[in-house]
Motif scaffolding. Structure first.
Motif, PDB file in Angstrom:
ATOM      1  N   GLU A 149       1.104  -0.911  -0.238  1.00 30.41           N
ATOM      2  CA  GLU A 149       0.067   0.051  -0.017  1.00 30.41           C
ATOM      3  C   GLU A 149       1.162   1.665   0.460  1.00 30.41           C
ATOM      4  O   GLU A 149       0.147   2.045   0.879  1.00 30.41           O
ATOM      5  CB  GLU A 149      -1.016   0.003   1.218  1.00 30.41           C
ATOM      6  CG  GLU A 149      -1.852  -1.647   1.166  1.00 30.41           C
ATOM      7  CD  GLU A 149      -2.936  -1.175  -0.181  1.00 30.41           C
ATOM      8  OE1 GLU A 149      -3.261   0.409  -0.475  1.00 30.41           O
ATOM      9  OE2 GLU A 149      -3.259  -2.397  -0.720  1.00 30.41           O
ATOM     10  N   GLN A 172      -2.447  -9.334   1.715  1.00 28.58           N
ATOM     11  CA  GLN A 172      -3.121  -9.370  -0.440  1.00 28.58           C
ATOM     12  C   GLN A 172      -1.947 -10.149  -1.166  1.00 28.58           C
ATOM     13  O   GLN A 172      -2.486 -11.049  -1.861  1.00 28.58           O
ATOM     14  CB  GLN A 172      -3.483  -8.120  -1.123  1.00 28.58           C
ATOM     15  CG  GLN A 172      -4.151  -8.522  -2.208  1.00 28.58           C
ATOM     16  CD  GLN A 172      -3.978  -7.105  -2.827  1.00 28.58           C
ATOM     17  OE1 GLN A 172      -4.825  -5.837  -2.059  1.00 28.58           O
ATOM     18  NE2 GLN A 172      -3.728  -7.136  -4.195  1.00 28.58           N
ATOM     19  N   ARG A 193       0.375   0.391   9.796  1.00 31.54           N
ATOM     20  CA  ARG A 193       0.348   1.359   9.142  1.00 31.54           C
ATOM     21  C   ARG A 193       0.628   2.859   9.926  1.00 31.54           C
ATOM     22  O   ARG A 193       0.240   2.837  10.754  1.00 31.54           O
ATOM     23  CB  ARG A 193      -0.951   2.084   8.826  1.00 31.54           C
ATOM     24  CG  ARG A 193      -2.074   1.071   7.663  1.00 31.54           C
ATOM     25  CD  ARG A 193      -1.748   0.603   6.121  1.00 31.54           C
ATOM     26  NE  ARG A 193      -2.076  -0.406   6.016  1.00 31.54           N
ATOM     27  CZ  ARG A 193      -2.945  -0.983   5.361  1.00 31.54           C
ATOM     28  NH1 ARG A 193      -3.741   0.674   4.396  1.00 31.54           N
ATOM     29  NH2 ARG A 193      -3.452  -1.270   4.473  1.00 31.54           N
ATOM     30  N   LEU A 203      -5.287   3.981  12.515  1.00 37.24           N
ATOM     31  CA  LEU A 203      -4.353   2.908  13.703  1.00 37.24           C
ATOM     32  C   LEU A 203      -2.945   2.611  13.306  1.00 37.24           C
ATOM     33  O   LEU A 203      -2.736   2.568  11.712  1.00 37.24           O
ATOM     34  CB  LEU A 203      -5.404   1.839  14.255  1.00 37.24           C
ATOM     35  CG  LEU A 203      -6.267   1.900  15.304  1.00 37.24           C
ATOM     36  CD1 LEU A 203      -7.328   0.325  15.232  1.00 37.24           C
ATOM     37  CD2 LEU A 203      -6.485   2.304  16.721  1.00 37.24           C
ATOM     38  N   GLU A 210      -9.164 -10.226   5.149  1.00 37.04           N
ATOM     39  CA  GLU A 210      -8.656 -10.205   3.700  1.00 37.04           C
ATOM     40  C   GLU A 210      -9.631 -11.462   2.757  1.00 37.04           C
ATOM     41  O   GLU A 210      -9.070 -12.428   3.180  1.00 37.04           O
ATOM     42  CB  GLU A 210      -7.602  -9.962   3.992  1.00 37.04           C
ATOM     43  CG  GLU A 210      -7.577  -8.518   4.069  1.00 37.04           C
ATOM     44  CD  GLU A 210      -6.045  -8.148   3.561  1.00 37.04           C
ATOM     45  OE1 GLU A 210      -4.879  -7.131   2.767  1.00 37.04           O
ATOM     46  OE2 GLU A 210      -4.997  -8.402   5.012  1.00 37.04           O
ATOM     47  N   GLU A 341     -15.170   5.390   4.577  1.00 37.72           N
ATOM     48  CA  GLU A 341     -14.284   3.796   4.248  1.00 37.72           C
ATOM     49  C   GLU A 341     -13.958   3.067   4.672  1.00 37.72           C
ATOM     50  O   GLU A 341     -13.241   2.576   5.767  1.00 37.72           O
ATOM     51  CB  GLU A 341     -12.938   4.349   3.353  1.00 37.72           C
ATOM     52  CG  GLU A 341     -12.138   2.572   2.776  1.00 37.72           C
ATOM     53  CD  GLU A 341     -10.974   2.876   1.796  1.00 37.72           C
ATOM     54  OE1 GLU A 341     -10.579   4.276   1.913  1.00 37.72           O
ATOM     55  OE2 GLU A 341     -10.208   2.372   2.429  1.00 37.72           O
ATOM     56  N   ILE A 342     -14.620   1.656   5.198  1.00 40.91           N
ATOM     57  CA  ILE A 342     -14.731   0.360   5.641  1.00 40.91           C
ATOM     58  C   ILE A 342     -14.045  -0.671   5.418  1.00 40.91           C
ATOM     59  O   ILE A 342     -13.104  -1.903   5.347  1.00 40.91           O
ATOM     60  CB  ILE A 342     -15.147   0.180   6.162  1.00 40.91           C
ATOM     61  CG1 ILE A 342     -16.451  -0.909   5.379  1.00 40.91           C
ATOM     62  CG2 ILE A 342     -16.293   0.834   7.655  1.00 40.91           C
ATOM     63  CD1 ILE A 342     -17.986  -1.356   6.296  1.00 40.91           C
ATOM     64  N   ARG A 348      -7.865  -7.654  -9.589  1.00 40.93           N
ATOM     65  CA  ARG A 348      -5.884  -7.613  -9.950  1.00 40.93           C
ATOM     66  C   ARG A 348      -5.278  -7.419 -11.282  1.00 40.93           C
ATOM     67  O   ARG A 348      -5.589  -7.834 -11.761  1.00 40.93           O
ATOM     68  CB  ARG A 348      -5.466  -8.684  -9.166  1.00 40.93           C
ATOM     69  CG  ARG A 348      -6.135  -9.070  -7.859  1.00 40.93           C
ATOM     70  CD  ARG A 348      -6.521  -7.371  -6.935  1.00 40.93           C
ATOM     71  NE  ARG A 348      -6.595  -7.957  -4.675  1.00 40.93           N
ATOM     72  CZ  ARG A 348      -6.758  -7.324  -4.433  1.00 40.93           C
ATOM     73  NH1 ARG A 348      -6.973  -5.899  -4.453  1.00 40.93           N
ATOM     74  NH2 ARG A 348      -7.225  -7.546  -3.251  1.00 40.93           N
TER      75      ARG A 348
HETATM   76  O1  NSS Z   1      -5.080  -0.189   1.748  1.00 34.44           O
HETATM   77  S1  NSS Z   1      -6.808  -0.187   1.619  1.00 34.44           S
HETATM   78  O2  NSS Z   1      -7.670   0.635   1.489  1.00 34.44           O
HETATM   79  N1  NSS Z   1      -6.927  -1.683   1.427  1.00 34.44           N
HETATM   80  C1  NSS Z   1      -6.005  -2.774   0.943  1.00 34.44           C
HETATM   81  O3  NSS Z   1      -5.013  -2.795   2.223  1.00 34.44           O
HETATM   82  C2  NSS Z   1      -5.683  -3.982   0.495  1.00 34.44           C
HETATM   83  N2  NSS Z   1      -4.655  -4.684  -0.338  1.00 34.44           N
HETATM   84  C3  NSS Z   1      -6.845  -5.257   1.115  1.00 34.44           C
HETATM   85  C4  NSS Z   1      -7.042  -5.950   0.117  1.00 34.44           C
HETATM   86  O4  NSS Z   1      -7.230  -6.258  -1.319  1.00 34.44           O
HETATM   87  N3  NSS Z   1      -7.072  -7.476   0.053  1.00 34.44           N
HETATM   88  O5  NSS Z   1      -7.328  -1.293   3.532  1.00 34.44           O
HETATM   89  C5  NSS Z   1      -8.532  -2.331   3.640  1.00 34.44           C
HETATM   90  C6  NSS Z   1      -9.295  -1.284   5.237  1.00 34.44           C
HETATM   91  C7  NSS Z   1      -9.591  -0.163   4.700  1.00 34.44           C
HETATM   92  O6  NSS Z   1     -10.311  -0.115   3.692  1.00 34.44           O
HETATM   93  C8  NSS Z   1      -9.500   0.353   5.917  1.00 34.44           C
HETATM   94  O7  NSS Z   1     -11.111  -0.582   6.560  1.00 34.44           O
HETATM   95  C9  NSS Z   1      -8.975  -0.621   6.913  1.00 34.44           C
HETATM   96  O8  NSS Z   1      -8.271  -1.153   6.120  1.00 34.44           O
HETATM   97  N4  NSS Z   1      -7.685   0.622   7.172  1.00 34.44           N
HETATM   98  C10 NSS Z   1      -7.213   0.838   8.652  1.00 34.44           C
HETATM   99  N5  NSS Z   1      -8.500   0.345  10.079  1.00 34.44           N
HETATM  100  C11 NSS Z   1      -7.199   1.402  10.666  1.00 34.44           C
HETATM  101  N6  NSS Z   1      -6.296   2.052  10.678  1.00 34.44           N
HETATM  102  C12 NSS Z   1      -5.987   2.156   9.707  1.00 34.44           C
HETATM  103  N7  NSS Z   1      -4.595   3.067   9.499  1.00 34.44           N
HETATM  104  C13 NSS Z   1      -5.774   1.795   8.664  1.00 34.44           C
HETATM  105  N8  NSS Z   1      -5.954   1.573   7.408  1.00 34.44           N
HETATM  106  C14 NSS Z   1      -6.552   0.741   6.814  1.00 34.44           C
END
Ligand code: NSS
Length: 419
Positions: A149, A172, A193, A203, A210, A341-342, A348
């Protein structure tokens, strides 16, 4: 078995509210009458302080006015431990800084206990959804060699002989690998992150649910997401315990009761129009951040997918739209009521040349991704997946103010000390 929340003395009768091992979210009222217990036990009652731990034996009696509808008439009380006084969190309410400082004690409050119960049930339902739909649960690594990411939020760690490694931002790429073995896979892992900004929804360590599936296209992927979210919410509302807790936190649950597939789909182009109509200063190509998401989420009033983002806003792995490469096959799921956003997901990219080019454009070395590129060399298939932020979902379902309250030990940017 339980811990003392409160003790009230009324002459020859004492009441204790106990947080019990069974049904901890729901205090049990203990009624102790002087004439019913041994003299020594009655004398010892004086010593019992808040958070003391007790074993109580007695008779359960119905009482519609007690919190549980029953109360326990004590025959014998065995004191396991007398808690020291004063209890650091003795008062009724505390500011967030104090609750963070005393996190190890704060987590046992009635409010937090209820949140952990919701968290537990939510995860059970998610696992159940995947089980009944024949997805395989897999276990990806946390120490990884590549970014997914973007570089900006990567946590770098030292790995043995000074070689570089990172804490996983997302499973992922590993789920994409596992798809070739099991077809439909999912995982629940911590994701990390290094978000520098302090917000109510970020957080540094969160739990990431996933999923990834072979031969699933963009549309199939959205269908899984709306089914999963609806399954979790309906499941929480069906269970009287979680239903009651959610009702207590949100005031009413009508809004949640209406949530079922299909969810609305709104393209990025339409979103820009809506935002401009709301006098938001935004142009095609600009990112839709938390503030813009809030406007959309309040306007639309139900969960919806935001689809077809401009390609430059999304990571290298997202498939470019065959109808035109300026947009891509990515969609975010946004929660209503201003939460935003959730879930983030996409089809891909399966074209190896486009992938290499896009990895380079993000400033990464395609050599580091050679294993990932091999997936496009040996048995390449169209595939799609998504990532759900578990804490984001709890945050919205319980209508909480800050995401830190959804997880017992939150990791936030710029905290001085944590346990
Ligand atoms: O960065 S995302 O939008 N997408 C991915 O990481 C993809 N690689 C996932 C995938 O397709 N397998 O993060 C996904 C979700 C995002 O919508 C939030 O709900 C959550 O992860 N997210 C977070 N939650 C809490 N804190 C932080 N910092 C955070 N970042 C992303």
């Amino acid at each position: 078995m339980g811990w003392v929340i409160r003790k009230r003395e009324h002459g020859n009768i004492v009441f204790i509210d106990l947080r019990t091992v069974k049904e901890p979210w729901n205090p049990l009222q203990i009624v102790i009458k002087k004439e019913k217990i041994r003299e020594e036990t009655w004398r010892n009652l004086k010593k019992i302080t808040r958070e003391s731990s007790l074993l109580v034996e007695g008779e359960l009696v119905e009482n519609p006015r007690a919190p549980r509808g029953i109360e326990l008439y004590a025959r014998n009380i065995d004191i396991t431990h007398i808690a020291e006084t004063p209890y650091p969190l003795g008062k009724k309410s505390h500011p967030p800084e104090v609750l963070m400082q005393w996190r190890h004690l704060a987590i046992r409050s009635n409010r937090y206990t209820k949140i952990w119960v919701i968290r537990d049930h939510l995860l059970r339902l998610a696992r159940e959804y995947f089980m009944v739909n024949n997805w395989y649960e897999v276990s990806p690594p946390i120490i990884v060699s590549t970014a997914v990411e973007g570089g900006a939020t990567l946590f770098e760690i030292k790995y043995f002989d000074n070689s570089k490694a990172y804490l996983s931002q997302s499973a992922q790429l590993y789920l994409e690998v596992m798809v070739f073995s099991l077809g439909k896979v999912w995982s629940l892992t911590p994701s990390f992150r290094a978000e520098k900004s302090r917000t109510r929804r970020h957080l540094a360590e969160y739990w990431h649910l996933e999923a990834e599936a072979a031969w699933y296209r963009f549309k199939d992927n959205l269908r899984v997401q709306e089914e999963l979210i609806s399954y979790i919410i309906q499941g929480l509302l069906k269970n009287p315990v979680t239903r009651h807790i959610i009702e207590e936190f949100r005031g009413n649950i009508e809004h949640l009761e209406e949530i079922k597939p299909p969810f609305k789909r709104i393209s990025y182009d339409e979103a820009i129009d809506i935002l401009q109509q709301h006098n938001v200063d935004i142009r095609w190509g600009d990112d839709i951040g938390a503030d813009e998401e809030k406007v959309l989420s309040e306007e639309i009033g139900q969960p919806f997918f935001l689809t077809h983002f401009p390609s430059h806003l999304k990571p290298f792995y997202v498939k470019l739209d065959p109808k035109g490469p300026e947009t891509c096959l990515a969609a975010d799921l946004l929660a209503p009521e201003g939460y935003g956003e959730i879930i983030g997901g996409s089809e891909r990219e399966d074209n190896i040349d486009i992938l290499v080019d896009r990895i380079r454009k993000e400033g990464f070395d395609p050599e580091a991704y050679s294993w990932y590129l091999d997936l496009r060399r040996y048995g390449s298939v169209p595939h799609s997946g998504f990532g759900l932020g578990v804490e984001r979902l709890i945050w919205w379902i319980l209508k909480l103010d800050h995401i830190r309250d959804t997880i017992p030990f939150p990791r936030l940017a710029r905290v001085k000390k944590f346990i």
